[in-house]
Design a protein around this motif. Structure first.
Motif, PDB file in Angstrom:
ATOM      1  N   UNK A  83      50.886  74.588 134.368  1.00  0.00           N
ATOM      2  CA  UNK A  83      51.460  75.846 133.888  1.00  0.00           C
ATOM      3  C   UNK A  83      52.907  75.691 133.461  1.00  0.00           C
ATOM      4  N   UNK A  84      53.649  74.834 134.176  1.00  0.00           N
ATOM      5  CA  UNK A  84      55.031  74.579 133.798  1.00  0.00           C
ATOM      6  C   UNK A  84      55.132  73.850 132.469  1.00  0.00           C
ATOM      7  N   UNK A  85      54.209  72.924 132.232  1.00  0.00           N
ATOM      8  CA  UNK A  85      54.184  72.219 130.945  1.00  0.00           C
ATOM      9  C   UNK A  85      53.831  73.200 129.830  1.00  0.00           C
ATOM     10  N   UNK A  86      52.901  74.105 130.102  1.00  0.00           N
ATOM     11  CA  UNK A  86      52.566  75.137 129.116  1.00  0.00           C
ATOM     12  C   UNK A  86      53.780  76.001 128.782  1.00  0.00           C
ATOM     13  N   UNK A  87      54.534  76.380 129.811  1.00  0.00           N
ATOM     14  CA  UNK A  87      55.718  77.213 129.591  1.00  0.00           C
ATOM     15  C   UNK A  87      56.724  76.491 128.706  1.00  0.00           C
ATOM     16  N   UNK A  88      56.940  75.219 128.975  1.00  0.00           N
ATOM     17  CA  UNK A  88      57.876  74.436 128.176  1.00  0.00           C
ATOM     18  C   UNK A  88      57.431  74.389 126.711  1.00  0.00           C
ATOM     19  N   UNK A  89      56.160  74.115 126.493  1.00  0.00           N
ATOM     20  CA  UNK A  89      55.649  74.019 125.128  1.00  0.00           C
ATOM     21  C   UNK A  89      55.690  75.371 124.424  1.00  0.00           C
ATOM     22  N   UNK A  90      55.371  76.440 125.146  1.00  0.00           N
ATOM     23  CA  UNK A  90      55.425  77.775 124.549  1.00  0.00           C
ATOM     24  C   UNK A  90      56.836  78.077 124.061  1.00  0.00           C
ATOM     25  N   UNK A  91      57.845  77.725 124.864  1.00  0.00           N
ATOM     26  CA  UNK A  91      59.232  77.958 124.468  1.00  0.00           C
ATOM     27  C   UNK A  91      59.593  77.195 123.198  1.00  0.00           C
ATOM     28  N   UNK A  92      58.897  76.084 122.954  1.00  0.00           N
ATOM     29  CA  UNK A  92      59.132  75.291 121.742  1.00  0.00           C
ATOM     30  C   UNK A  92      58.261  75.761 120.583  1.00  0.00           C
TER      31      UNK A  92
END
Length: 322
Positions: A82-91
């Motif tokens: 989920x943290x990796x998803x959050x990072x990618x979403x921000x990008x």
């Protein structure tokens, strides 16, 4: 002729980031892709901990992923994705669903809870940090990321095990084909190098490595709970593959585990390999799968060579230096 290089980030468009808690002995590893990447998976162990593997079935709709998460913490560690998803979403990276993007991040976890502090597990914060640190080259291996709390040789119980870890390898092949692997080695079995020599495994009362297979035959092993081990990894290439072909490559890559881990794919393991293809060069699935097994075997050996001993768990380098 093919040449050996460094790690999975030799594959164009692939970056890796680690995050770990070195006191609690757990961590996670983010594998990110610069472009949408076709992905397949093959789960061989009988006690897996995974996320989004159904999505990777060739009969299902979505065939591209944006990252992959490897983590410790048993099933709790799946939160790191989920943290990796959050990072990618921000990008702004992910599947465009009209109302925004949904990053597709499959994940697999290994069991490291009793090695350090069982109350500390990879979570969204750790996954985000791993993704934010993703880079190409100059990476740490051994006690890093998902390999931080990995151990091997647990046929006779955890108290006789040795330190596992995370490792990587790659090959450059004719036609600009590049194939790489990354693997977190946390096996119930012993680890052998590419010449068949035992590198790490169960130890006797004097600290000497004993045969895991002999222990099984003699029924001297201590029963282990399912899911308490598991080797998880990714093979990546820049070949043009379909999702079904990527799944075949993942299947063939398991041969690399079979060449280096004895026993492997047991009822106590949740062995899982993802295969990612960045769609740049033409290559046959047989060629890619054959060398995927080669680099996976090399990555397993790399993990053990880079591992450092921790309290109660000596590493290969400790015994080798002696």
């Amino acid at each position: 002729m093919e040449k050996n290089y460094q790690d999975i980030t030799d594959v164009p468009g692939v970056a890796v980031g680690h995050s770990e808690d070195r006191e609690a002995y757990t961590g996670c590893t983010a594998i990110l892709f610069e472009q949408d990447t076709v992905c397949g998976v093959d789960v061989r162990g009988s006690a897996p901990g995974t996320r989004e593997t159904d999505l990777l079935n060739p009969v299902n709709l979505v065939d591209r992923v944006h990252g992959i998460c490897l983590a410790g913490g048993s099933a709790y560690g799946l939160d790191a994705a989920g943290g990796i998803m959050k990072y990618l979403e921000e990008k702004g990276i992910g599947l465009n669903v009209g109302a925004g993007v949904v990053p597709i991040v499959p994940a697999a976890v290994l069991f490291d809870l009793p090695v350090g502090d069982a109350s500390v597990r990879p979570d969204g914060k750790m996954g985000y940090e791993a993704a934010s640190l993703a880079k190409r080259g100059d990476l740490s291996w051994g006690n890093a990321g998902a390999g931080c709390g990995a151990t091997v040789g647990k046929v006779a119980g955890l108290h006789r095990a040795m330190k596992g870890g995370i490792g990587s390898s790659s090959r450059f092949l004719p036609g600009e084909l590049v194939i790489g692997a990354i693997v977190a080695v946390n096996a119930v079995g012993e680890i052998r190098d590419l010449d068949g020599n035992v590198m790490a495994g169960a130890r006797d009362d004097h600290g000497k490595i004993v045969s895991s297979l002999d222990l099984m035959v003699d029924q001297a092993s201590i029963p282990l709970l399912p899911g308490t081990n598991t080797t998880i990894g990714v093979v990546a290439c820049n070949a043009k593959l379909t999702k079904s072909q990527a799944a075949k490559v993942a299947s063939m890559a398991h041969n690399g585990l079979a060449r280096t881990i004895f026993p492997v794919h047991t009822m106590m393991d949740g062995d899982t390999i993802f295969a990612a293809a960045t769609q740049e060069v033409e290559a046959s699935v047989d060629l890619v799968g054959t060398f995927a097994a080669e680099v996976m075997a090399e990555a397993v050996v790399s993990a053990i060579k880079h591992a450092k001993g921790i309290d109660g768990f000596p590493a290969y380098r400790d015994l080798h230096n002696k």
